[in-house]
Enzyme design. Structure first.
Site, short mmCIF file in Angstrom:
data_model
loop_
_atom_site.label_atom_id
_atom_site.label_comp_id
_atom_site.label_asym_id
_atom_site.label_seq_id
_atom_site.Cartn_x
_atom_site.Cartn_y
_atom_site.Cartn_z
N HIS A 7 0.83 -1.21 0.00
CA HIS A 7 0.00 0.00 0.00
C HIS A 7 0.86 1.25 0.00
CE1 HIS A 7 0.54 -0.66 4.44
NE2 HIS A 7 0.75 0.64 4.42
N HIS A 79 4.17 7.18 3.41
CA HIS A 79 5.10 6.04 3.34
C HIS A 79 4.69 5.07 2.25
CE1 HIS A 79 1.95 4.31 6.05
NE2 HIS A 79 2.28 3.16 5.48
N GLU A 130 7.88 1.11 4.86
CA GLU A 130 7.40 0.07 5.76
C GLU A 130 7.61 -1.27 5.07
OE1 GLU A 130 3.19 0.25 6.56
OE2 GLU A 130 3.30 -1.20 8.20
#
Lengths: 134, 134
Positions: A7, A79, A130
């Site tokens: 994502h 992010h 991440e």
């Protein structure tokens, strides 16, 4: 080896309002918001054909997203989350390459239940990364 | 209706150096850089399993990416590009919903030859949005 882009995280003041734009203008499928106190965020996922958008808004006083919004009052892309098959092996490989892991270096259970950790943006072209075990 | 996330654009000072991190740390497939003077950028695509990263560095004095890097010296995530089947229909639908199209409002030929245009970040949660006809 890098997996899928799980994502893109976008920091906003109001995840429902942000998702509503994607629902109405884009016809995207929108999930219900989820509180993640351990990360200091409310998260809401929007499903795209090949990946997801994670809208995040601050939860609590010490939320890291609140600091981001102080610098970016209109919100902004926060992010990128990549999937890895083994987060400990991936973390150790990144550290061996000189990348810095944020926090105490241990994976945390993220929104949705998977183990995740963050890598320092200065080591990845200014993009907060991440990695999530999937 | 929203299509695939075609790519995430990341602004950097040196596309080759940025891509090298993805090649070595992530094992990602890296393309050759391409100059796009009409957009004021050098672009380099990195292929992920389900989407792409487009690293962009300034080309020329008036590059919009130079202004971004002045605000974000380490680089940073610059835009999201979504695929649409008909860019004129998509543009007109966004305008009807109150979104602002950047520039003169006409699609331009982007890196790779497809028609593309940009939508104002204030209308999309602070995220600069590119739509590309695919």
């Amino acid at each position: 080896m890098l997996g899928r882009l799980n994502h893109v995280g976008i920091a906003v003041r109001d995840v429902k309002a942000a998702a509503e734009i994607y629902r109405t203008a884009f016809g995207a499928e929108v999930c219900e918001p989820v509180e993640a106190p351990q990360h200091g965020v409310v998260a809401l996922f929007v499903t795209l054909p090949n990946t997801k958008i994670e809208f995040i808004q601050p939860l609590g006083e010490a939320s890291p997203v609140a600091k981001f919004l102080a610098r970016n009052p209109d919100g902004g892309i926060h992010h990128l989350c990549y999937e890895v098959p083994d987060i400990i092996a991936a973390r150790d490989d990144f550290i061996a390459r000189g990348a810095r892991v944020l926090g105490d270096g241990e994976p945390k259970v993220g929104v949705g239940g998977a183990l995740a950790l963050f890598l320092h943006p200065k080591d990845f072209s200014g993009a907060l990364i991440e990695i999530k075990q999937v």
